[in-house]
Design a protein around this motif. Structure first.
Motif, PDB file in Angstrom:
ATOM      1  N   GLY A   1       6.627   1.157  44.437  1.00 57.35           N
ATOM      2  CA  GLY A   1       7.595   0.158  44.002  1.00 57.35           C
ATOM      3  C   GLY A   1       7.001  -1.226  44.119  1.00 57.35           C
ATOM      4  N   ILE A   2       7.871  -2.194  44.334  1.00 56.21           N
ATOM      5  CA  ILE A   2       7.422  -3.579  44.427  1.00 56.21           C
ATOM      6  C   ILE A   2       6.696  -3.772  45.765  1.00 56.21           C
ATOM      7  N   ARG A   3       5.528  -4.417  45.707  1.00 54.22           N
ATOM      8  CA  ARG A   3       4.773  -4.646  46.947  1.00 54.22           C
ATOM      9  C   ARG A   3       5.439  -5.766  47.736  1.00 54.22           C
ATOM     10  N   VAL A   4       5.696  -5.525  49.007  1.00 53.16           N
ATOM     11  CA  VAL A   4       6.408  -6.521  49.816  1.00 53.16           C
ATOM     12  C   VAL A   4       5.694  -6.792  51.133  1.00 53.16           C
ATOM     13  N   ASP A   5       6.048  -7.935  51.702  1.00 52.88           N
ATOM     14  CA  ASP A   5       5.569  -8.289  53.034  1.00 52.88           C
ATOM     15  C   ASP A   5       6.442  -7.554  54.059  1.00 52.88           C
ATOM     16  N   PRO A   6       5.817  -6.877  55.024  1.00 56.06           N
ATOM     17  CA  PRO A   6       6.606  -6.067  55.959  1.00 56.06           C
ATOM     18  C   PRO A   6       7.624  -6.862  56.774  1.00 56.06           C
ATOM     19  N   GLU A   7       7.297  -8.114  57.103  1.00 66.41           N
ATOM     20  CA  GLU A   7       8.182  -8.864  57.999  1.00 66.41           C
ATOM     21  C   GLU A   7       9.436  -9.355  57.281  1.00 66.41           C
ATOM     22  N   THR A   8       9.260  -9.878  56.082  1.00 72.17           N
ATOM     23  CA  THR A   8      10.389 -10.550  55.405  1.00 72.17           C
ATOM     24  C   THR A   8      10.782  -9.868  54.099  1.00 72.17           C
ATOM     25  N   THR A   9      10.036  -8.898  53.659  1.00 71.03           N
ATOM     26  CA  THR A   9      10.195  -8.219  52.368  1.00 71.03           C
ATOM     27  C   THR A   9       9.990  -9.143  51.172  1.00 71.03           C
ATOM     28  N   SER A  10       9.308 -10.268  51.372  1.00 75.88           N
ATOM     29  CA  SER A  10       9.025 -11.141  50.227  1.00 75.88           C
ATOM     30  C   SER A  10       7.979 -10.483  49.341  1.00 75.88           C
ATOM     31  N   THR A  11       8.041 -10.766  48.050  1.00 72.24           N
ATOM     32  CA  THR A  11       7.043 -10.253  47.119  1.00 72.24           C
ATOM     33  C   THR A  11       5.980 -11.322  46.906  1.00 72.24           C
ATOM     34  N   ASN A  12       5.043 -11.050  46.002  1.00 73.07           N
ATOM     35  CA  ASN A  12       4.042 -12.083  45.720  1.00 73.07           C
ATOM     36  C   ASN A  12       4.612 -13.209  44.851  1.00 73.07           C
ATOM     37  N   VAL A  13       5.819 -13.034  44.337  1.00 70.85           N
ATOM     38  CA  VAL A  13       6.460 -14.084  43.532  1.00 70.85           C
ATOM     39  C   VAL A  13       7.400 -14.878  44.441  1.00 70.85           C
ATOM     40  N   PRO A  14       7.189 -16.194  44.565  1.00 75.50           N
ATOM     41  CA  PRO A  14       8.054 -16.976  45.457  1.00 75.50           C
ATOM     42  C   PRO A  14       9.528 -16.836  45.074  1.00 75.50           C
ATOM     43  N   GLY A  15      10.370 -16.720  46.091  1.00 80.06           N
ATOM     44  CA  GLY A  15      11.814 -16.626  45.848  1.00 80.06           C
ATOM     45  C   GLY A  15      12.295 -15.227  45.547  1.00 80.06           C
ATOM     46  N   LEU A  16      11.364 -14.285  45.456  1.00 75.41           N
ATOM     47  CA  LEU A  16      11.753 -12.920  45.113  1.00 75.41           C
ATOM     48  C   LEU A  16      11.464 -11.964  46.269  1.00 75.41           C
ATOM     49  N   PHE A  17      12.468 -11.187  46.643  1.00 79.03           N
ATOM     50  CA  PHE A  17      12.374 -10.224  47.739  1.00 79.03           C
ATOM     51  C   PHE A  17      12.773  -8.850  47.221  1.00 79.03           C
ATOM     52  N   ALA A  18      12.402  -7.803  47.955  1.00 76.78           N
ATOM     53  CA  ALA A  18      12.791  -6.463  47.516  1.00 76.78           C
ATOM     54  C   ALA A  18      12.981  -5.568  48.726  1.00 76.78           C
ATOM     55  N   ALA A  19      13.989  -4.710  48.661  1.00 75.62           N
ATOM     56  CA  ALA A  19      14.242  -3.792  49.779  1.00 75.62           C
ATOM     57  C   ALA A  19      14.788  -2.470  49.274  1.00 75.62           C
ATOM     58  N   GLY A  20      14.529  -1.435  50.065  1.00 79.12           N
ATOM     59  CA  GLY A  20      15.026  -0.105  49.715  1.00 79.12           C
ATOM     60  C   GLY A  20      14.041   0.650  48.846  1.00 79.12           C
ATOM     61  N   GLU A  21      14.550   1.589  48.063  1.00 77.94           N
ATOM     62  CA  GLU A  21      13.668   2.464  47.285  1.00 77.94           C
ATOM     63  C   GLU A  21      12.798   1.674  46.306  1.00 77.94           C
ATOM     64  N   VAL A  22      13.282   0.538  45.848  1.00 76.90           N
ATOM     65  CA  VAL A  22      12.524  -0.232  44.852  1.00 76.90           C
ATOM     66  C   VAL A  22      11.287  -0.886  45.465  1.00 76.90           C
ATOM     67  N   ALA A  23      11.245  -0.980  46.788  1.00 76.02           N
ATOM     68  CA  ALA A  23      10.086  -1.574  47.463  1.00 76.02           C
ATOM     69  C   ALA A  23       9.102  -0.465  47.845  1.00 76.02           C
ATOM     70  N   SER A  24       7.859  -0.857  48.134  1.00 75.82           N
ATOM     71  CA  SER A  24       6.844   0.153  48.453  1.00 75.82           C
ATOM     72  C   SER A  24       6.203  -0.137  49.798  1.00 75.82           C
TER      73      SER A  24
END
Lengths: 571, 249
Positions: free
Chosen positions: A355-378
């Protein structure tokens, strides 16, 4: 038809109201942000309600030796060493607290004889670890979180489909949504946006997923430049219903095996003795699913093309108490009484590990202002997800996501977007209202058939290349879709809007499956049946212009304290 | 292949003042449910037909409708139960129509917001302990999938503007009241603001519940009795009065 729209402002915008989205909304609201949550379906209907077996958390209520370290090592090892260790560590450490918190929100888990939260065995969990509510754990989570949400100052808009995310200088600043019930457009200006739209199981024909799991958020995020990861890793659940045709693929909970159910082929052999003599039916899902598949392929399948799952030896009282909804599901849909007859089951597409690549601590993605959680995240589940870890995931990372987005919102203002872009997007949506267009359901069926036939449980290079060609052709046709009728509650129009996003998920899965020339976890290649030490890496999917580019990236190295917890990988 | 005629209520309030039933011929497959037939119409005959469904497994409660005028889930009503006779499918009559089979059920969340939330007793030792037998009553109500068929069948809701919140919401309140660690009593809310007195226990709600929750027997009647005990029982009134006097002294 005018191009009017209603504008809303919110600190945190959450797209998706399943467990992850709702938990994020609660966290963001409790952190002091204004919150708006959007749901494609009615509130409380999200795919989370389908979750049955339980939440993995090392409370050690039943097996006192359990702790976060064992949960960590089970998850990391069964993810076949490509998980992000930090996400696994966070999950293992925080899941117990999230479960207790859910109880304090009003959830009622089944109890041990001394009154604590009951835990059941599940595939590849060393100890009995799954906190559960019979076999309706997902429903309990959704209802409990919904209750919390409705009593907080959170704005809820349901039956809203987000058609596009908007950026300003690379930062996500808002989303355009179409409200189904009246066909009105809403533009949500947001300081931070969380994608919590779940998986993409519905791009396959045989799946346990709800109608709405079409991978929308994944596609929307990719379109604004978010990196995807591990998309080739699609979990097949070993036990889906095979009959009658209308419910083919519908989930049969792993709880059946957790409570003592056994798998038999048409000859009556307990075949897991051959595939996994130690863990038997409770080995990891990829192994049990492939065993079921192999038995069916070898001609030892049942009348309707499955294997038998048998729990009759446990007796009617036990079954009705521990697995009430499975009992009802088989009785209502198949006319089978599982207290007296065997179930017919076969593998079904169940979960997207990538899914969307996220930062483990905050679930932020590489795009500023965008976060992802749950099945859609990887990142958490690697190459294979353990049962019960997804419900833990949505609570643990849902909360982190809500807090992460809330903190980001506090540091940021609103961004502007050129109105002409909003108008152009509304025009694109309305252009599908064209009765001479291609029937979106025909194309979606072609996609689903292709994915199930050519990108299945055992893959090979030729089929994958065929599938890629079909997907690219469908991509060309996807601009010519159209349906009759008006913009008001038009499900055909919705299918037109979903379809291009479904194709993004499909393309990523296929390209990744072609690129990963080995068999690891859920990804099995008939032409590369072995695991390759050189490929203990993550595949990253990057948008380059209108193309999808793939890159290999090293798996983050485990720090020494965590390294001690896991056996070195064997090849 | 056998065929069945499905008569579907079609009405777009934007452009029509009245709706009508339109017949569709659908091929029958073994084990087929009404939702499969509707999906066939959606996919092959008219993609613009408005219909709401999601899990296809009786777990989400989205596909509520009236099938041969009986409130039912489309995903759990088998076609073979009609033995080849024509089937009518129409929207739930108790809710405002959006289009075709889709109704506006949003008032239910407005009511849910009004029901006092779970409020645990103070000072419970952590981790919480409860025995299985004590949670069983509440668990029955928690099976509710919010399909709102009970609201749809309720004649108090359909025919009277009484302010009665409806069976779903009594079940919700009861699920909280019967939580072993909850500290509130919602029967007062139900019997005053919630209009529970208007329910004359015809048990229609209970008869259509796809989760077989005994709504009237186990939620509505106990909540009515609780209110009676708390507010109208003459002995309780005397005890309350003497307690108050005692407090004053």
């Amino acid at each position: 038809m005018s191009s009017q729209y209603i504008v809303h402002e919110t600190d945190v915008l959450i797209i998706g109201a399943g467990g992850a989205g709702m938990r994020a909304a609660i966290a963001a609201s409790d952190s002091g942000s204004s919150v708006t949550i959007l749901s494609k379906s009615l509130l409380g209907k999200a795919h989370t309600v389908m979750a049955e077996g339980g939440i993995a958390a090392s409370l050690a209520n039943v097996d006192s030796k359990d702790n976060w370290q064992v949960h960590f090592s089970d998850t990391f090892i069964e993810g076949v060493y490509i998980s992000n260790y930090r996400m696994v560590e966070i999950l293992a450490k925080e899941a117990p607290e999230r479960v207790r918190e859910l109880e304090e929100y009003g959830a009622l888990f089944d109890r041990t004889p001394d009154g604590r939260i009951m835990q059941r065995a599940f595939g590849a969990h060393t100890y009995r670890r799954l906190c559960h509510v019979g076999d309706r754990t997902g429903l309990e989570i959704i209802r409990t979180l919904e209750d919390q949400l409705l009593h907080r100052k959170v704005k809820v808009y349901d039956e809203v489909f987000v058609t596009k995310l908007f950026t300003n200088e690379g930062r996500v600043v808002g989303a355009l949504g179409l409200k189904l019930s009246d066909g009105v457009f809403h533009y949500f200006r947001a300081k931070a946006t969380i994608i919590a739209t779940g998986g993409c199981g519905r791009i396959f024909k045989v799946t346990s997923n709800s109608w709405e799991s079409t991978g929308d958020g994944l596609g929307l995020a990719f379109q604004v430049g978010a990196e995807l990861m591990d998309m080739e890793m699609i979990q097949f659940h070993p036990t889906g219903m095979v009959y009658p045709p209308g419910v083919k693929g519908l989930l049969v909970t792993e709880g059946v095996r957790g409570e003592g159910g056994i798998l038999l082929n048409a000859k009556g052999e307990r075949f897991m003795q051959r595939y996994s003599p130690k863990k038997m039916e409770l080995d990891a899902r990829d192994i049990v699913a492939r065993a079921n598949y192999a038995e069916i392929m070898a001609g030892r399948g049942t009348e309707h093309g499955g294997v038998y799952l048998d729990i009759t030896h446990k007796g009617a009282d036990f079954i009705k108490k521990k697995l009430p909804s499975m009992y009802k599901q088989y009785l209502d849909f198949a006319g089978v009484d599982i207290t007296r007859e065997k179930m017919e089951v076969a593998p079904t597409v169940h979960y997207q590990m990538g899914g969307i690549r996220v930062d483990p601590e905050t679930t932020s993605t590489n795009v500023p202002g965008l976060f992802a959680a749950g099945e859609v995240a990887s990142g958490l589940h690697g190459a294979n997800r353990l049962g019960g870890n997804s419900l833990a995931d949505i609570l643990v990372f849902g909360k982190r996501s809500g807090e992460g987005a809330s903190n980001f919102a506090k540091r940021s203002g609103f961004g502007s977007v050129d109105e002409s872009l909003l108008i152009a997007e509304m025009e694109r949506v309305k252009s599908y209202l064209n009765k001479d267009g291609l029937n979106p359901y025909d194309l979606a069926t072609k996609l689903e058939d292709t994915m199930s036939e050519k990108v299945g449980i055992i893959r090979n290079g030729n089929d994958l290349n065929d599938a890629l060609n079909i997907i690219l052709e469908l991509k060309m046709q996807s601009t010519k879709l159209g349906v009759d009728g008006s913009i008001r509650y038009n499900k055909g129009l919705l299918q037109c809007l979903e379809f291009p996003l479904m194709l993004i998920a499909a393309e990523a899965i296929i390209r990744g499956a072609i690129e990963r020339k080995e068999s690891r976890g859920a990804h099995a290649r008939a032409d590369f049946p072995k695991k390759d030490p050189q490929l203990r890496k993550n595949l990253i999917y990057v948008r380059a212009g209108d193309e999808m580019k793939l890159e290999w990236r090293a798996v983050p190295e485990l720090p020494d304290d965590l390294k001690k917890l896991v056996e070195p990988e064997e090849y | 292949m056998d065929k069945i005629t499905i008569s579907v209520y079609r009405h777009n309030p934007e452009i029509e003042t009245k709706g009508r039933f339109v017949d569709y011929e659908v091929p029958v497959e073994e084990g087929m449910v009404v939702l499969d037939a509707m999906k066939y119409i959606e996919r092959h005959i008219d993609p613009s037909m408005s219909i709401r469904w999601n899990c296809m497994a009786g777990k989400c409660g989205s596909c509520s409708a009236e099938i041969n005028h009986k409130p039912s889930l489309m995903c759990k009503t088998r076609i073979d139960s009609f033995r080849g006779k024509k089937v009518t499918v129409s929207p739930m009559g108790a809710f405002p129509l959006v289009k075709d089979l889709v109704t506006d059920v949003s008032e239910n969340w407005d009511i849910l917001r009004r029901i006092p939330p779970f409020t645990p007793k103070k000072g419970i030792e952590k981790p919480w302990r409860m025995s299985q037998i004590d949670i069983e009553r509440s668990k029955e109500f928690k099976k509710c999938i919010e399909c709102f068929l009970c609201q749809d069948v309720c004649h108090v809701i359909r025919e009277h503007k009484s302010g009665y919140v409806g069976p779903r919401h009594v079940v919700k309140a009861a699920s909280l009241d019967m939580h072993p660690l909850d500290s509130l009593n919602r029967s007062e809310f139900l019997n005053s603001e919630g209009g529970l007195g208007f329910c004359n226990i015809t048990k229609c709600c209970q008869s259509v519940c796809p989760e077989e929750i005994r709504i009237t027997d186990n939620a509505i009647i106990p909540e009515k009795e609780r209110a009676v005990n708390a507010f109208y029982d003459p002995i309780a009134i005397i005890i309350r009065r003497s307690r108050k006097e005692g407090e004053r002294k």
